[in-house]
Design an enzyme around this catalytic site. Sequence first.
Site, PDB file in Angstrom:
ATOM      1  CB  ALA A  37      -5.382   6.975   4.819  1.00 42.38           C
ATOM      2  CB  ILE A  41      -1.360   3.013  -2.956  1.00 45.65           C
ATOM      3  CG1 ILE A  41      -0.600   2.306  -1.832  1.00 45.65           C
ATOM      4  CG2 ILE A  41      -0.565   3.012  -4.237  1.00 45.65           C
ATOM      5  CD1 ILE A  41      -0.305   0.837  -2.147  1.00 45.65           C
ATOM      6  CB  THR A 136       7.393   1.303  10.440  1.00 47.96           C
ATOM      7  OG1 THR A 136       8.118   2.220  11.280  1.00 47.96           O
ATOM      8  CG2 THR A 136       6.243   2.043   9.770  1.00 47.96           C
ATOM      9  CE1 TYR A 216      19.043  -1.509   8.380  1.00 51.36           C
ATOM     10  CE2 TYR A 216      19.238   0.614   7.307  1.00 51.36           C
ATOM     11  CZ  TYR A 216      18.466  -0.373   7.870  1.00 51.36           C
ATOM     12  OH  TYR A 216      17.110  -0.224   7.917  1.00 51.36           O
TER      13      TYR A 216
END
Length: 346
Positions: A37, A41, A136, A216
């Site tokens: 946050a 967005i 993540t 990669y």
Amino acid sequence: MWFWGSKGASGFSSSSTAEEVTHGVDGTGLTAIVTGASSGIGVETARVLALRGVHVVMAVRNTASGAKVKQDILNQLPSATLDVMELDLSSMESVRRFASDYKSTGLPLNLLINNAGVMACPFMLSKDNIELQFATNHPGDLIRLTKLLLDTMKNTSRESKREGRIVNLSSEAHRFSYPEGVRFDKINDVSRYFLDLVLFLKNRDIVPCFCLYCSYGSIPAYGQSKLCNVLHANELARQLKEDGVNITANSLHPGAIMTSLWRYFNSYLAGAVSAVAKYFIKTVPQGAATTCYLALNPQVAGVTGDYFTDCNIAKPSSLARDSELAKKVWDFSTKLTDSDSGESHS
């Protein structure tokens, strides 16, 4: 035929903003966690939810940046209720600590917005030795975080008699994963990633020089993580429905938005994207619209296990609709996050 700005069944379109799709909605009494946050967005999502009366917990990696964003929002909305808490989704320890700290606050939890992510970065391993994009974008927030906070959401839904909502930000990039969808046995195999990228581009008749911006297969690796986002929402929705829990889980494509997610693209590629951006790139308020729509709009009450784009239900790839693959991803990711490290999964 689809046209930019054309309205779908919901009455909203690609040009709708987060404020527009939540107009008239009263979120007073609701508490939301918004990951990531402090930028892009995620900031607009936190702001609009707070505008509608939601108590927003900003889960951010950099608390100094988060505090600045919080103050900026308070300058606009003095009566907003916001908290900033540290969360690094690439670290399982950080995820565990965040969940523990959140529970210790005694706050309820109605909305979980899994917004944070990284895109097309060079090959890197997370602190737990898992390929960074996968760590993540998928196990960190969608599996570990959701799992650790789910009981809190269930209790909140039961006690408040209000529907809980889990929103996973995916991407149309989920269509550009590997042919088999998820390469469970090669999550950390950098030697394979480069070859995969070359084959990926060759099969799509994309010029080989495009490979220069990364070492990669970051594009199919990103697609793989985003595919898992959709599959996770689908499987979670199935389990919650089966258990009779009043919590929905949906995934979405926010649209193409020029935010910090593009930071790993080289300047040549970024420049090429910018040259045509005005024809398809959304503004940040437009990019946050579908997230805020799924979080608050009454039109989607009871809707679960669906994929949205431009605030309308869309059809994801065939792999994203594969229920067996969804179960396999769920089991694999759960095992990955329950282990102390990802070394055994390379």
